[in-house]
Design an enzyme around this catalytic site. Structure first.
Site, mmCIF file in Angstrom:
data_model
loop_
_atom_site.group_PDB
_atom_site.id
_atom_site.type_symbol
_atom_site.label_atom_id
_atom_site.label_comp_id
_atom_site.label_asym_id
_atom_site.label_seq_id
_atom_site.Cartn_x
_atom_site.Cartn_y
_atom_site.Cartn_z
ATOM 1 N N SER A 122 2.799 1.168 -2.409
ATOM 2 C CA SER A 122 1.815 0.329 -1.734
ATOM 3 C C SER A 122 1.027 -0.501 -2.743
ATOM 4 O O SER A 122 1.602 -1.236 -3.533
ATOM 5 C CB SER A 122 0.903 1.192 -0.860
ATOM 6 N N HIS A 123 -0.297 -0.366 -2.729
ATOM 7 C CA HIS A 123 -1.176 -1.216 -3.528
ATOM 8 C C HIS A 123 -1.427 -0.651 -4.924
ATOM 9 O O HIS A 123 -2.270 -1.183 -5.652
ATOM 10 C CB HIS A 123 -2.507 -1.410 -2.809
ATOM 11 N N ASP A 251 -0.493 -7.438 -0.771
ATOM 12 C CA ASP A 251 -0.068 -6.419 -1.714
ATOM 13 C C ASP A 251 1.445 -6.488 -1.885
ATOM 14 O O ASP A 251 2.116 -7.354 -1.313
ATOM 15 C CB ASP A 251 -0.538 -5.029 -1.286
ATOM 16 N N ASP A 253 4.055 -4.651 -0.984
ATOM 17 C CA ASP A 253 5.012 -4.443 0.113
ATOM 18 C C ASP A 253 4.610 -5.181 1.377
ATOM 19 O O ASP A 253 5.183 -4.956 2.442
ATOM 20 C CB ASP A 253 5.216 -2.959 0.394
ATOM 21 N N ASP A 255 2.023 -5.274 3.489
ATOM 22 C CA ASP A 255 1.323 -4.786 4.680
ATOM 23 C C ASP A 255 -0.193 -4.957 4.596
ATOM 24 O O ASP A 255 -0.888 -4.820 5.597
ATOM 25 C CB ASP A 255 1.690 -3.329 4.987
ATOM 26 N N ARG A 256 -0.729 -5.247 3.423
ATOM 27 C CA ARG A 256 -2.162 -5.487 3.278
ATOM 28 C C ARG A 256 -2.417 -6.956 2.948
ATOM 29 O O ARG A 256 -1.569 -7.627 2.362
ATOM 30 C CB ARG A 256 -2.751 -4.609 2.178
ATOM 31 N N LYS A 352 1.213 -1.943 9.690
ATOM 32 C CA LYS A 352 0.325 -3.076 9.438
ATOM 33 C C LYS A 352 1.152 -4.197 8.831
ATOM 34 O O LYS A 352 2.146 -3.955 8.158
ATOM 35 C CB LYS A 352 -0.826 -2.668 8.525
#
Length: 614
Positions: A122-123, A251, A253, A255-256, A352
């Site tokens: 992720s982030h 981010d 991937d 999703d953010r 998300k």
């Protein structure tokens, strides 16, 4: 068809005890652990594949993607070899192994795949010294529910062997179908590449130079992939110049996301969710599908609730973690949901979706013909502003966090705590309710307990303490502070400062305030405010300066705080400043160091006081 049949091998292995998914079927660890520990990755992949019933697994289709971070290509090849050996009939893989998290969710739902494996942390930072992760999404496209995560973990603790086709080689850079002859037909076929440039530039006509940092790199170019003001500094500086009216960051991937307006005007994630909800008629998808309900994680601000009340739409308050929204959406209860950690999505996916959220914002801008700042300020004028901050105490020993949370729970859930009052400036907060949040899923009745300590005040302001382990082997304590301001004349305060004082006021007034302040200081390795996107050095200074001023007569507390400098040598000048401010017995040998600190921290009022005093 390529070559002769490829053999399937069974490789003996031994289990690892630390492969419990943190939530949503995800395992996130230092890259070196995946890369260096024998069979660490194959063990977890086999546990994931074995969690799928054998009858459902044989000949099924799965989706595989990654955010392109270091070790992703090697890991993708291992996943492919093991999926083939475990009877998966077809894989859909991103070109060069890259597919964003929302894209994986979308494909799973569109083709009715059995699930998907996403290689992402992720982030978190990438590279050899960064983090790596494996996430499993189930057939509805969403993160694995707790029952699946528990099954994966139980399998990982007893695993004795895994199946693999080590001689199977695919060309991840080549688009199209590749077929291999083995015990089960393996047929990965055409996939997609990077998205932002394709959607915004190629499809919507934005200038090519408006999409930056869009080439996938294993270490993200040495940059942190978390989309906030701390790490997206290049974008922030560009927006501050006033030339551009809209900016967005994502981010790794996908999703953010983060939204910026002209002159660097920042839209907090909680405000973004509420503003989208208030402007659904501007969005074609919702004009067509309507809205059945909203969802937010418990720590996310209650700005969404005020919009929902005006629309007479229900709001579901869930624990942190997107998997809790999936059940609501599958049952038709929830159309739009979000979290304070820069994530927003709708029922078109079970993840998300950062790019979707940005396109929604562009729809709102086009329909309303206003700037980002004008839209946000109009929203505040109508619904009031929810000031909101999050403070993260990261990299903690799990045992330490257990005792801290245990002590806090005993303090705030005591009946005598109700009705207590805390003064912050001219405002007095009165405690109306406290609890340890638990969630009862309205769909299947599943109960999820101990999801955070909540202190809710009579004006709906909140303080929340929550334990998180999503960053890997270590633990994090997150503190959330939210206060509500209806009066438009009060909509230009500094959220970080207001929230820091609110948190401190609580700690000071607790029965063991001195010990708690010292304990939080000692265990804090990093203090970050992702909601406002800034490192919380100013908030940290404000909190502890204020604490010592309030505890001026308590010499034992001051001595305790002063003793902390042996744990944090870099903070010693600051502790000396605090000692000087409250007791006046500054040590001259530290004078130069303190002056430099004061200048760097822009605490000019203390610098003047120091000069006058000495």
């Amino acid at each position: 068809m390529e070559g002769s049949p490829i053999p399937v091998l069974t490789v003996p292995t031994v289990p690892y005890e630390d492969q419990r998914p943190a939530g949503g079927g995800g395992l996130r660890r230092p890259t070196g652990l995946f890369e260096g520990q024998r069979n660490y990755l194959p063990n977890f992949i086999q546990s994931v594949l074995s969690s799928i019933d054998l009858r459902d697994r044989q000949g099924c289709t799965m989706v595989v993607g990654s955010d392109g971070r270091y070790f992703s290509r090697t890991a993708t090849e291992i996943v492919v070899q093991m999926a083939a050996a475990n009877g998966i009939g077809r894989l859909i893989i991103g070109q060069n192994g890259i597919l964003s998290t929302p894209a994986v969710s979308c494909i799973i739902r569109k083709i009715k795949a059995a699930g998907g494996i996403i290689l992402t942390a992720s982030h978190c930072p990438g590279g050899p010294g960064g983090e790596f992760g494996v996430k499993f999404n189930v057939a509805n496209g969403g993160p694995a529910p707790d029952v699946v995560s528990d099954k994966i973990y139980q399998i990982s603790k007893t695993i004795e062997e895994y199946a693999i086709c080590p001689d199977l080689r695919i060309d991840l850079s080549r688009l199209g179908r590749q077929e291999f002859d083995l015990e089960n037909k393996f047929k990965p076929f055409r996939v997609m590449g990077p998205y932002v440039r394709k959607v915004l530039c190629d499809e919507l006509g934005a200038p090519a130079n408006s999409a930056i940092n869009c080439v996938p790199l294993e270490d993200f170019g040495g940059q942190h992939p978390d989309p906030n003001l701390t790490y997206a500094t290049t974008l922030l500086e560009a927006m501050k110049g006033g030339e551009y009216g809209f900016g967005a960051a994502f981010d790794a991937d996908g999703d953010r996301y983060m939204i910026l307006g002209r002159n660097g005007f920042f839209v907090s994630p909680s405000d973004s969710l509420a503003i989208i909800a208030a402007n659904l008629p501007c969005i074609p998808y919702f004009r067509q599908m309507g809205v059945r309900g909203f969802g937010r994680s418990m720590p996310t601000s209650m700005a969404l609730d005020r919009v929902a009340k005006s629309m007479k739409v229900p709001v579901y308050e869930t624990p942190a973690g997107w998997r809790f929204f999936s059940n609501l959406m599958d049952s038709g209860r929830c159309s739009l949901c979000g979290e304070e950690s820069f994530g927003t999505g709708s029922d078109h996916l079970r993840e998300k979706d950062g790019l979707w959220a940005v396109l929604v914002w562009l729809s709102i801008l086009a329909a309303r013909k206003q700037s980002v700042e004008e839209i946000v300020r109009d929203h505040w004028a109508k619904f009031g502003r929810h000031y909101y901050c999050r403070f993260d105490y990261e990299g903690l020993e799990p045992k330490t966090t257990y005792y801290i949370m245990r002590d806090l729970e005993a303090l705030v859930t005591d009946k005598s705590f109700i009705g207590q009052q805390f003064a912050v400036g001219n405002h007095v907060y009165s405690v109306a309710k406290t609890d340890c949040f638990e969630y009862v899923d309205p769909v299947d009745g599943t109960v999820t307990k101990k999801q955070g300590l909540r202190i809710i005040f009579s004006d709906a302001s909140r303080l929340i303490f929550r334990l998180s382990s999503s960053s890997g082997m270590r633990a994090t304590i997150r503190l959330y502070a939210e206060s509500y301001e209806r009066d438009p004349s009060g909509h230009d305060q500094e959220p970080q400062v207001s929230s820091a004082l609110c948190v401190l006021s609580l700690l000071e007034n607790l029965g063991s305030s001195c010990e708690l302040v010292v304990k939080f200081w000692k265990v804090s390795s990093v203090l970050i405010d992702p909601a406002e996107g800034q490192a919380c050095s100013n908030s940290r200074q404000i909190v502890f300066i204020h604490s010592l001023q309030c505890l001026e007569q308590k010499s034992s507390a001051l001595d305790s705080l002063m003793s902390v400098d042996q744990h944090f040598p870099n903070d010693f000048p600051f502790l000396m400043v605090l000692q000087f401010v409250n007791r006046g017995d500054i040590k001259k040998k530290h004078l130069v160091q303190i002056k430099k600190f004061l200048v760097r921290a822009k605490l000019v009022q203390f610098l003047r006081a120091l000069t006058l005093r000495l």
